[in-house]
Design a protein around this motif. Structure first.
Motif, PDB file in Angstrom:
ATOM      1  N   SER A 163      11.880  -2.336  12.287  1.00  0.00           N
ATOM      2  CA  SER A 163      11.868  -3.720  11.827  1.00  0.00           C
ATOM      3  C   SER A 163      10.509  -4.346  12.088  1.00  0.00           C
ATOM      4  CB  SER A 163      12.942  -4.537  12.567  1.00  0.00           C
ATOM      5  OG  SER A 163      12.836  -5.904  12.246  1.00  0.00           O
ATOM      6  N   ASN A 164       9.998  -5.073  11.098  1.00  0.00           N
ATOM      7  CA  ASN A 164       8.747  -5.797  11.327  1.00  0.00           C
ATOM      8  C   ASN A 164       8.900  -7.287  11.040  1.00  0.00           C
ATOM      9  OD1 ASN A 164       8.698  -6.030   8.510  1.00  0.00           O
ATOM     10  ND2 ASN A 164       7.404  -4.213   8.282  1.00  0.00           N
ATOM     11  N   ASP A 165      10.160  -7.729  10.811  1.00  0.00           N
ATOM     12  CA  ASP A 165      10.437  -9.147  10.599  1.00  0.00           C
ATOM     13  C   ASP A 165       9.542  -9.743   9.512  1.00  0.00           C
ATOM     14  OD1 ASP A 165      12.326  -9.115  12.660  1.00  0.00           O
ATOM     15  OD2 ASP A 165      10.771  -9.435  14.160  1.00  0.00           O
ATOM     16  N   TYR A 166       9.280  -8.955   8.501  1.00  0.00           N
ATOM     17  CA  TYR A 166       8.399  -9.408   7.416  1.00  0.00           C
ATOM     18  C   TYR A 166       9.227 -10.150   6.378  1.00  0.00           C
ATOM     19  CZ  TYR A 166       5.023  -9.226   3.586  1.00  0.00           C
ATOM     20  OH  TYR A 166       4.177  -9.542   2.554  1.00  0.00           O
ATOM     21  N   GLN A 167       9.042 -11.458   6.305  1.00  0.00           N
ATOM     22  CA  GLN A 167       9.765 -12.295   5.359  1.00  0.00           C
ATOM     23  C   GLN A 167       8.753 -13.171   4.628  1.00  0.00           C
ATOM     24  OE1 GLN A 167      12.690 -14.376   7.699  1.00  0.00           O
ATOM     25  NE2 GLN A 167      13.982 -12.574   7.907  1.00  0.00           N
ATOM     26  N   PRO A 168       8.204 -12.650   3.527  1.00  0.00           N
ATOM     27  CA  PRO A 168       7.138 -13.380   2.829  1.00  0.00           C
ATOM     28  C   PRO A 168       7.644 -14.657   2.170  1.00  0.00           C
ATOM     29  CG  PRO A 168       7.861 -11.510   1.531  1.00  0.00           C
ATOM     30  CD  PRO A 168       8.549 -11.395   2.859  1.00  0.00           C
ATOM     31  N   SER A 169       6.772 -15.652   2.150  1.00  0.00           N
ATOM     32  CA  SER A 169       7.042 -16.892   1.433  1.00  0.00           C
ATOM     33  C   SER A 169       5.822 -17.177   0.569  1.00  0.00           C
ATOM     34  CB  SER A 169       7.297 -18.043   2.407  1.00  0.00           C
ATOM     35  OG  SER A 169       6.179 -18.249   3.241  1.00  0.00           O
ATOM     36  N   GLY A 170       6.047 -17.502  -0.678  1.00  0.00           N
ATOM     37  CA  GLY A 170       4.920 -17.727  -1.564  1.00  0.00           C
ATOM     38  C   GLY A 170       4.373 -16.422  -2.118  1.00  0.00           C
ATOM     39  N   ARG A 171       3.134 -16.461  -2.564  1.00  0.00           N
ATOM     40  CA  ARG A 171       2.520 -15.321  -3.232  1.00  0.00           C
ATOM     41  C   ARG A 171       2.149 -14.224  -2.249  1.00  0.00           C
ATOM     42  NH1 ARG A 171      -2.895 -15.434  -7.103  1.00  0.00           N
ATOM     43  NH2 ARG A 171      -2.884 -13.207  -7.612  1.00  0.00           N
ATOM     44  N   GLU A 172       2.467 -12.995  -2.621  1.00  0.00           N
ATOM     45  CA  GLU A 172       2.093 -11.829  -1.812  1.00  0.00           C
ATOM     46  C   GLU A 172       0.833 -11.186  -2.368  1.00  0.00           C
ATOM     47  OE1 GLU A 172       5.243  -9.186   0.352  1.00  0.00           O
ATOM     48  OE2 GLU A 172       5.824  -9.417  -1.738  1.00  0.00           O
ATOM     49  N   PHE A 173       0.128 -10.490  -1.485  1.00  0.00           N
ATOM     50  CA  PHE A 173      -1.027  -9.688  -1.864  1.00  0.00           C
ATOM     51  C   PHE A 173      -0.770  -8.264  -1.359  1.00  0.00           C
ATOM     52  CE2 PHE A 173      -2.365 -14.053  -1.369  1.00  0.00           C
ATOM     53  CZ  PHE A 173      -3.108 -14.298  -2.510  1.00  0.00           C
ATOM     54  N   THR A 174      -0.884  -7.301  -2.257  1.00  0.00           N
ATOM     55  CA  THR A 174      -0.557  -5.924  -1.909  1.00  0.00           C
ATOM     56  C   THR A 174      -1.689  -4.984  -2.321  1.00  0.00           C
ATOM     57  OG1 THR A 174       0.537  -5.476  -4.023  1.00  0.00           O
ATOM     58  CG2 THR A 174       1.896  -6.403  -2.255  1.00  0.00           C
ATOM     59  N   GLY A 175      -1.640  -3.772  -1.804  1.00  0.00           N
ATOM     60  CA  GLY A 175      -2.637  -2.778  -2.188  1.00  0.00           C
ATOM     61  C   GLY A 175      -2.375  -1.453  -1.509  1.00  0.00           C
ATOM     62  N   SER A 176      -3.163  -0.461  -1.875  1.00  0.00           N
ATOM     63  CA  SER A 176      -3.063   0.864  -1.266  1.00  0.00           C
ATOM     64  C   SER A 176      -4.397   1.577  -1.414  1.00  0.00           C
ATOM     65  CB  SER A 176      -1.950   1.688  -1.929  1.00  0.00           C
ATOM     66  OG  SER A 176      -2.229   1.891  -3.305  1.00  0.00           O
TER      67      SER A 176
END
Length: 313
Positions: free
Chosen positions: A125-138
């Motif tokens: 668990s990382n308690d990741y609960q995004p709000s609004g716009r996300e930014f992703t990548g790899s």
């Protein structure tokens, strides 16, 4: 060898039912894909017939079809369900199967269980609960996985950055262990500020790094001086081929706007620009210059028999 556990290997949106995705993790060559219902699967990226990578094939209704001779494999079991040159009354031998891995999804990542037997324990668990716009990548970085984790504690500024923020070398407290991660905080300042001359000060910003002991993912938070979160970033990491490391990440800006934030940071936030950078080109000179301090404790915690009897975390 990769520690047995659940490993986040790809962003959920990177795995689809149109094109298989090849990943390399901890010595395992895997291919990820979905069926039409959206369920994710992971197979060894090697056809048992001629050892051709299955990622070169295509996703079909009944599973994943090898691009060489058209053998088709079931995503859940890895069993071969179809060989084109067999007659309708001929059965596919059970030994013609690709190795299948257990898959689960959480926090926007596709997790795969690496280890013998059935999965043990729940997803990290990382308690990741995004709000609004996300930014992703790899990306893939030219650095070993163990060294990447160590540098994340010793000098995260070599691996990532927050817009208009400067990291400092001052630790705010000792390394601590929390829910399968080692956590460390350091002071940070806005790029428009001069570093204070005092040895111990109250910094306007805090960078908190949480590095997993096994599986899981790295979590980095930028906090204000009251420890309210400004930016949250989660980075999934794993050993790739030839001493490199695979990365995929998601992050977002919280609603909290610090009173002393410079105008350029506010403007970037308003324009919805990425508030952080995960570096794909790492400065080897800068990494080599890092002092090995917190990372020594990380190695000891990952190998409990190395911890002195007097050590308390």
């Amino acid at each position: 060898m990769t520690t047995p556990g659940w490993w986040a290997m790809a962003l959920s949106e990177a795995v689809n039912d149109q094109k298989p995705l090849a990943v390399a993790f901890g010595g395992e060559e895997l291919v990820l894909f979905r069926n039409a219902a959206g369920q994710a699967f992971a197979l060894e990226d090697r056809c048992p017939h001629r050892r051709v990578p299955l990622a070169l094939g295509r996703v079909v209704e009944s599973g994943l079809q090898c691009g060489y001779h058209g053998w088709t494999f079931d995503g859940a079991s890895g069993g071969c369900t179809k060989i084109p040159n067999l007659h309708d009354d001929e059965r596919v031998p059970p030994r013609y199967a690709a190795r299948a891995f257990q898959v689960s999804e959480a926090n926007g990542f596709v997790h795969v269980w690496l280890g013998e037997g059935a999965p043990q324990g729940e997803l990290p668990s990382n308690d990741y609960q995004p709000s609004g716009r996300e930014f992703t990548g790899s990306t893939i970085v030219n650095m070993s996985h163990d060294q990447y984790l160590a540098a994340m504690l010793d000098g995260p500024e070599c691996l990532l950055g927050f817009t208009h923020v400067r990291f400092t070398d001052f630790f705010l407290g000792d390394l601590r262990s929390e829910q399968g991660r080692v956590v460390l905080e350091r002071g940070a300042v806005w790029s428009t500020q001069f570093l204070p001359s005092q040895f111990v000060v109250d910094y306007p910003l805090i960078v908190r790094t949480a590095v997993p002991l096994s599986g899981g993912s790295i979590r980095v938070d930028l906090l204000n001086e009251e420890e309210l979160p400004l930016i949250t970033l989660v980075i999934a990491t794993g050993a790739n081929r030839r001493g490199t490391t695979s990365l995929c990440w998601r992050g977002f800006v919280h609603e909290q706007v610090p009173a002393r934030a410079p105008l350029r940071w506010r403007f970037a936030r308003a324009r919805k620009q990425a508030p952080f950078q995960v570096k794909n080109l790492i400065d080897g000179v800068a990494v080599a210059a890092l002092l090995q301090a917190p990372s020594r404790d990380l190695r000891a915690l990952r190998q409990p028999h190395l911890i002195p009897a007097s050590a308390v975390v």
